[in-house]
Design an enzyme around this catalytic site. Sequence first.
Site, short mmCIF file in Angstrom:
data_model
loop_
_atom_site.label_atom_id
_atom_site.label_comp_id
_atom_site.label_asym_id
_atom_site.label_seq_id
_atom_site.Cartn_x
_atom_site.Cartn_y
_atom_site.Cartn_z
N GLU A 132 54.05 19.13 6.19
CA GLU A 132 53.56 18.84 7.54
C GLU A 132 53.86 19.97 8.52
O GLU A 132 54.95 20.04 9.09
CB GLU A 132 54.17 17.53 8.08
CG GLU A 132 53.68 17.20 9.49
CD GLU A 132 54.24 15.91 10.07
OE1 GLU A 132 55.14 15.31 9.46
OE2 GLU A 132 53.78 15.52 11.14
N LYS A 136 49.76 17.42 5.57
CA LYS A 136 49.69 16.55 6.76
C LYS A 136 49.53 17.42 8.00
O LYS A 136 50.52 17.85 8.60
CB LYS A 136 50.96 15.70 6.84
CG LYS A 136 51.05 14.84 8.10
CD LYS A 136 52.05 13.71 7.95
CE LYS A 136 52.23 12.98 9.26
NZ LYS A 136 52.91 11.69 9.12
P1 13P Z 1 52.35 10.41 14.72
O1 13P Z 1 51.17 9.88 13.97
O2 13P Z 1 52.92 9.43 15.72
O3 13P Z 1 52.13 11.77 15.27
O4 13P Z 1 53.53 10.53 13.66
C1 13P Z 1 53.25 11.07 12.44
C2 13P Z 1 54.44 11.77 11.93
O5 13P Z 1 54.93 11.44 10.87
C3 13P Z 1 54.98 12.89 12.69
O6 13P Z 1 55.89 13.58 11.91
#
Ligand code: 13P
Length: 336
Positions: free
Chosen positions: A175, A217
């Site tokens: 991510e 992600k």
């Molecule tokens: P949000 O969808 O609230 O942005 O959170 C996703 C997430 O895992 C952020 O690390």
Amino acid sequence: MSELNKIALKIVSNGKGILAADESTGTMSKRLESVNVPSTSDNRLLFRETLFSSESMKNCIGGVILYDETIKQKTSSGKTISEIISSSGAIPGIKVDTGAKVFASSPKEKITEGLDGLRERLKEYYELGARFTKWRSVFNISGEYPSKLSIDANSHALARYSALVQECKMVPIVEPEVLMDGNHSAEDCYKKTSNVIKKCFEELMLYNIDLSGIILKPNMILSGTNSDKKISNEKVAKLTLKCLEENVPKNVPGIAFLSGGQTEIQATENLNLINKYNKTNFIMTFSYGRALQQSALKYWSKDIKDLEGTKKIFNHRANMNSLAAVGKWSAELEKK
Ligand code: 13P
């Protein structure tokens, strides 16, 4: 097909997505206190257990990302949280970074920590039922940021994290979040997100990561929260697809977006359009935290004993996002 590829596909296929319920205790406390619920460990468990035992878990949620506290908690029925999640057919996952900290070499930016002792922690989480993990790097757009230094350092950490996770037979969620905060244009977000994703994959490849056994992600391509140049949802979808098509290697099986501060409806609508226009082979789905939980949390906070009502609200959001994950959502369906 490798075992890791099978796990990744099980999480994101058939209109399923990910419930990101991995808020750290600090973040979860802020969320609960914002709706006047005391942040006790029992309350954190009750809200999460309620979501995890909702009907929509079976058809809409392929994986749940947990926080260290939650994966170690037992539910009121005596089962572990992992058992509750697995019994619905979803896969338990765990956030393993220890947070984004001030980057000493460029103090206006953040570096994500958590590599020390990671191998040992991963073994423990595997024993507790986790089969996938998450590590979030965070980048802000303003002026010269994100710097090359922070892109390099965070990508390097994501690659070292992914190698350890795959060694432990789990699927890493990679991510790299480029934040919405700021007054930048969508074009700026597109350019900077492209640089970040490109560098991440260079490092992942250098570290011999099996790309068929990861889930990316990313953020969607949006203009900054304070930008006066808003773009249409169609443009968001097209720029997001362009960025991913240009920078993500073809053997990555799944892309699961974060919601990043979009409203629940925006996050659903944008995902739906992305899937309508998607000509790639990537599965594009959701890995939402706030955009799956906000309404349910608000409802629950009014009467924390009304678990059935809370589940109903969550089921609706999960269903809407599941439809968006196959491009079959519409605004009319929201009203039903
Ligand atoms: P949000 O969808 O609230 O942005 O959170 C996703 C997430 O895992 C952020 O690390």
